[in-house]
Design an enzyme around this catalytic site. Structure first.
Site, PDB file in Angstrom:
ATOM      1  CD  GLN A 348      -3.166  -0.782   2.137  1.00 53.00           C
ATOM      2  OE1 GLN A 348      -2.737  -0.815   3.268  1.00 53.00           O
ATOM      3  NE2 GLN A 348      -4.461  -0.775   1.874  1.00 53.00           N
ATOM      4  CB  THR A 516       0.773  -0.361   5.638  1.00 51.30           C
ATOM      5  OG1 THR A 516      -0.297  -1.325   5.719  1.00 51.30           O
ATOM      6  CG2 THR A 516       1.307  -0.399   4.228  1.00 51.30           C
ATOM      7  CB  THR A 517       1.532  -5.053   8.721  1.00 50.35           C
ATOM      8  OG1 THR A 517       2.466  -4.309   9.513  1.00 50.35           O
ATOM      9  CG2 THR A 517       1.971  -6.514   8.763  1.00 50.35           C
ATOM     10  CG  HIS A 518      -2.471  -3.369   5.226  1.00 54.08           C
ATOM     11  ND1 HIS A 518      -2.975  -2.108   5.328  1.00 54.08           N
ATOM     12  CD2 HIS A 518      -2.712  -3.959   6.422  1.00 54.08           C
ATOM     13  CE1 HIS A 518      -3.503  -1.927   6.533  1.00 54.08           C
ATOM     14  NE2 HIS A 518      -3.349  -3.038   7.215  1.00 54.08           N
ATOM     15  CG  ASN A 519       3.315  -7.288   3.586  1.00 59.36           C
ATOM     16  OD1 ASN A 519       2.933  -7.163   4.739  1.00 59.36           O
ATOM     17  ND2 ASN A 519       4.444  -6.781   3.169  1.00 59.36           N
TER      18      ASN A 519
END
Lengths: 589, 241
Positions: A348, A516-519
């Site tokens: 993101q 962000t930890t949205h992989n």
């Protein structure tokens, strides 16, 4: 030689949100289920007790609840011409480890992704023409629809105890909610959280600009709540120790206090923690998975756990890693663009501004993981014309704070020295008198953003590390420029005494600062075996008894946080396995 | 009021010790006054246990003390860095798991890497700290004929700016900016971490900014104190353990 154990019906790899949901539901249906979690056991009562858990240094800064990189990490680079090097410290994203996974230390933001994502290529082509999508942008339709997922979104929102304001109830637009959300059949189970001054200011400013502010839908219970399974959640206390921490009030919807304890009560369920899975095995004909090999970290012994159904429910990056190390499915090759495992990795993008007011007091420490007010006018709003700013995707903008923990948060106006008396004076003055406006933006899949196995570096089990090749592309740079401009317009309309403006990100992605930890991506869902790793039921094209959970299924990354569809897809998979697959094992499409 | 009196008492006691140490160093008599025995009175209580350095050598301790006092000078908000215990925080962090590279992937092969690839040094954080202090002192010696701790305020400021900008070139190739970023972060952590780690003595840094600490049940406060200062008591982990 791995010791062979007796066969079970289902083996589940990883015990976070999706592993917890599948463990509970499948063991309750009478199936014999074994779940393997690489990390340690933990309980909210003990591990998240006060004052122990309110330790910013240990948990916020030193990442006490996150993945131990000594045993496993990944290598990173921006493009295939670079030499990938190991991520030696956590930074850009914070991977979970241990019982409950990242579900214990998330903020709780919960969105319903819509057909704008699931039909992304066809909708953009129809509206803007084929040429609008760059050649190297490998976005594709997912093969699933919002209508199919709606009941499962609803289920997950009720299990996790989401506080929010409906914006579209059965097609009726509801004042105060997100008018751009897809129609929902029922409201959120809990009303929105109390609004902070930062929320109010953002709402006022955006409303007067003709935008549509609403409270973040979030798994922070605004009231005491008992979910449909009977799990009891306490009321959120706005303590400010949310993301990166466990919740001692049990107010954060977490698998550790919802689904996992219910699975543990089932005699047909067994949890083995400190058990690291290294391989999924296939039968000789390469048609079905036969079980998994794992190492018991308490003894160092290796076991083979045979199972009729194998479910990968680890973090998305680890699901992809396991598929690659197990040799299941064809690895993606960016040159030929053949192969699917590792394809369409996405992340993101976000930028933010800090506003300083002489005459306002924000009390930033009175906060939660989701105490923000947002506008979705530049994302969920399909009528927003992307042809001017020229990007595919979108961004949400939000005002508010996630927690005012002082090591991390001590804002000072631009030009303040980094140390000395002036620095101290500025921190003393502005800590309480500043607020932030931030954004979360989509990242489109790109031919050259992918995951594969590193040729050099290994983890503690001797397996090659996962290699991440990723950078933002011109589409994301244009989105970032647009976002920064919009944030600064909102910020300036509030007339702050000082402003650290949002700056567009056009520099290469870096693994260093937290983003962000949205992989997402790596084992993506799609319409056929040549373009994807799994079908719309999260079932592997290569082995009909292998199911994959989590954000590795996502074919691109939206501006919305991923956990809503992650939870919904898990409940949909439960339904399909219980009601269709068990009766007639084989391909579901 | 009590706190202030104690701070004054502590700081005059420390002046005395510091004077003895500097004297020893100038005399060039090694071992005469080891900074290992440099006493830092914690909690302002004469009967409280005395903290001493675990990791830092005498020269390193002098550097760190000068560093944290320059970064965090005494003013109307807090006593200076050493009186807040930031030097003790740093010593413990260096001696403890963080300094030893806890939770870091430390397998080779090694390569300098790109800035976007982050920490790629084969040295542990405590070893970077040690090498960085030595290299900075060496730089100060060759430029000014004195180690960092003995420079006047304006020269200290120049040195720190040159580290922060990465302009200072260390012999041996260690990046001065890499060292400085680690050292700077440790000062911020020592200033704001819970006092159980040795810094932020008397929660002075939390009081400075108005952060009430660890026990907060704000479900009512968020309504009651909207746009108003919250008068709650500042509590650390030890206060409620």
């Amino acid at each position: 030689m791995a010791k062979k154990l007796p066969e079970v019906d289902v083996v589940i790899v990883g015990m976070g949100w999706t592993g917890g949901i599948l463990s509970k539901e499948l063991s309750e249906s009478g199936l014999k289920v074994v779940a393997l979690e690489r990390g340690a056991p933990r309980s909210a009562e003990e591990d998240f007790s006060v004052p122990h858990i309110r330790d910013e240094l240990q948990f916020g800064i030193r990442h006490g609840l996150m993945q131990d990189l000594r045993r496993d990490t990944l290598t990173v680079r921006n493009n295939p011409s670079q030499n990938a090097l190991p991520m030696r410290q956590l930074g850009s994203f914070l991977l979970g480890e241990g019982l409950g996974g990242a579900g214990v230390h998330w903020n709780g933001h919960t969105w319903r992704w819509t057909d704008m994502e699931f039909k992304i290529r066809s909708m953009y082509e129809e509206r803007y023409g084929k040429k609008f999508i760059p050649d190297d942008m490998t976005i594709q339709d997912w093969g699933i629809t919002y209508a199919e997922l709606e009941p499962y979104y609803d289920k997950f929102e009720k299990i996790a105890g989401i506080s929010g304001q409906a914006g579209n109830l059965n097609g009726q637009i509801v004042e105060g909610g997100n008018p751009f959300e897809a129609p929902r059949k029922s409201p959120y189970p809990l009303p929105p959280l109390e609004r902070s001054l930062a929320n109010d200011l953002f709402a006022g400013a955006t409303k007067s600009m003709g935008l549509h502010p609403f409270p973040m839908p979030v798994a922070n219970a605004s009231r005491p709540y008992t979910n449909p399974d009977g799990a009891k959640l306490g009321q959120c206390q706005y303590c400010g120790f949310c993301e990166r921490f466990g919740c001692e009030a049990n107010a954060k919807g977490s698998p550790l206090i919802t689904v996992i304890p219910f699975a543990m009560k089932q005699p047909t369920f067994e949890l083995r923690t400190l058990s690291v899975v290294s391989k999924v095995h296939m039968d000789k004909q390469k048609k079905v998975a036969t079980g998994v090999t794992y190492t018991n970290l308490q003894t160092g012994e290796e076991f083979f756990q045979p199972a009729k159904i194998v479910i990968l429910a680890a973090y998305g990056l680890n699901n992809t890693h396991l598929m690659l190390t197990s040799g299941i499915g064809k690895p993606y090759d960016p040159v030929t663009q053949k192969g699917v495992i590792g394809k369409n990795y996405a992340y993101q993008t976000g930028v933010g501004a800090t506003l300083f007011f002489n005459d306002k007091i924000f009390n930033p420490f009175m906060s939660t993981g989701g105490l923000t007010t947002l506008v979705d006018d530049y994302n969920g709003n399909w009528n927003f014309d992307r042809s001017g700013p020229n990007f595919v995707g979108g961004t949400t903008l939000n005002g508010g704070m996630y927690g005012g923990r002082p090591i991390d948060f001590h804002p000072v106006p631009p030009g303040t020295p980094k140390w000395g008396k002036a620095w101290k004076e500025a921190m003393a003055k502005w800590y309480s008198r500043s607020m932030t406006i931030n954004s979360a933006g989509s990242v489109m899949a790109n031919r050259y953003n992918y995951l594969d196995l590193d040729p050099t570096y290994k983890n503690a089990l001797g397996m090659p590390l996962l290699r991440m090749t990723f950078d933002y592309k011109p589409n994301e740079h244009r989105l970032s420029e647009f976002t920064a401009q919009k944030i600064n317009e909102i910020a300036k309309s509030l007339n702050p005494d000082f402003l650290s403006p949002a700056k567009a990100k056009t520099a290469p992605w870096s693994v260093v600062p937290y983003q962000t930890t949205h992989n997402t991506g790596g084992t993506i869902m799609g319409t056929n075996p040549t373009n994807s790793a799994v079908n719309k039921y999260c079932q592997s094209w290569d082995a009909h008894n292998l199911f994959i959970m989590g954000a590795s299924l996502f074919s691109h990354n939206a501006a919305y946080n991923p956990t809503g569809p992650v939870g919904a897809l898990a409940y949909m998979t439960v339904d399909v396995i219980k009601n269709r697959y068990i009766k007639n094992p084989g391909s579901l499409v | 009021m009590d706190d202030t009196n104690q701070d004054l008492k502590n700081s005059s006691r420390r002046q005395l010790l510091k004077g003895a140490l500097v004297g020893g160093a100038v005399m060039g008599a090694p071992g005469v006054s080891s900074a290992q025995s440099l006493l830092v009175q914690k909690n302002g209580d004469a009967s409280a246990p005395i903290a001493a350095y675990v990791f830092l050598t005498p020269i390193e301790a002098s550097f760190v003390e000068a560093f944290v006092d320059h970064m965090v000078p005494a003013d109307q908000f807090t006593p200076k860095g050493t009186d807040l215990g930031i030097n003790i925080f740093i010593d413990r962090a260096l001696a403890g798991s963080w300094g030893k590279g806890d939770r870091m992937y430390m397998q080779g092969p090694w390569s300098v890497g790109l800035p976007t690839q982050g920490y790629q040094s084969p040295l542990l954080p405590s070893q970077v700290y040690r090498a960085g202090i030595a290299a900075t002192n060496q730089h100060c010696e060759s430029l000014y004929g004195k180690t960092f701790d003995l420079l006047d305020t304006s020269k200290k400021e120049e040195v720190l700016k040159s580290l922060d900008s990465g302009k200072m070139v260390f012999e041996g190739g260690l990046s001065s900016k890499f060292f400085f970023d680690i050292a700077y972060k440790s000062v911020v952590e020592g200033l704001y971490a819970d006092p159980i780690y040795g810094g932020n003595s008397n929660k002075a840094a939390w009081k400075m900014i108005g952060f009430p600490g660890v026990i907060e049940t704000n479900a009512r406060n968020i309504v009651e104190y909207k746009n108003n200062f919250y008068p709650g008591k500042v509590l650390g982990i030890a206060d409620v353990s």
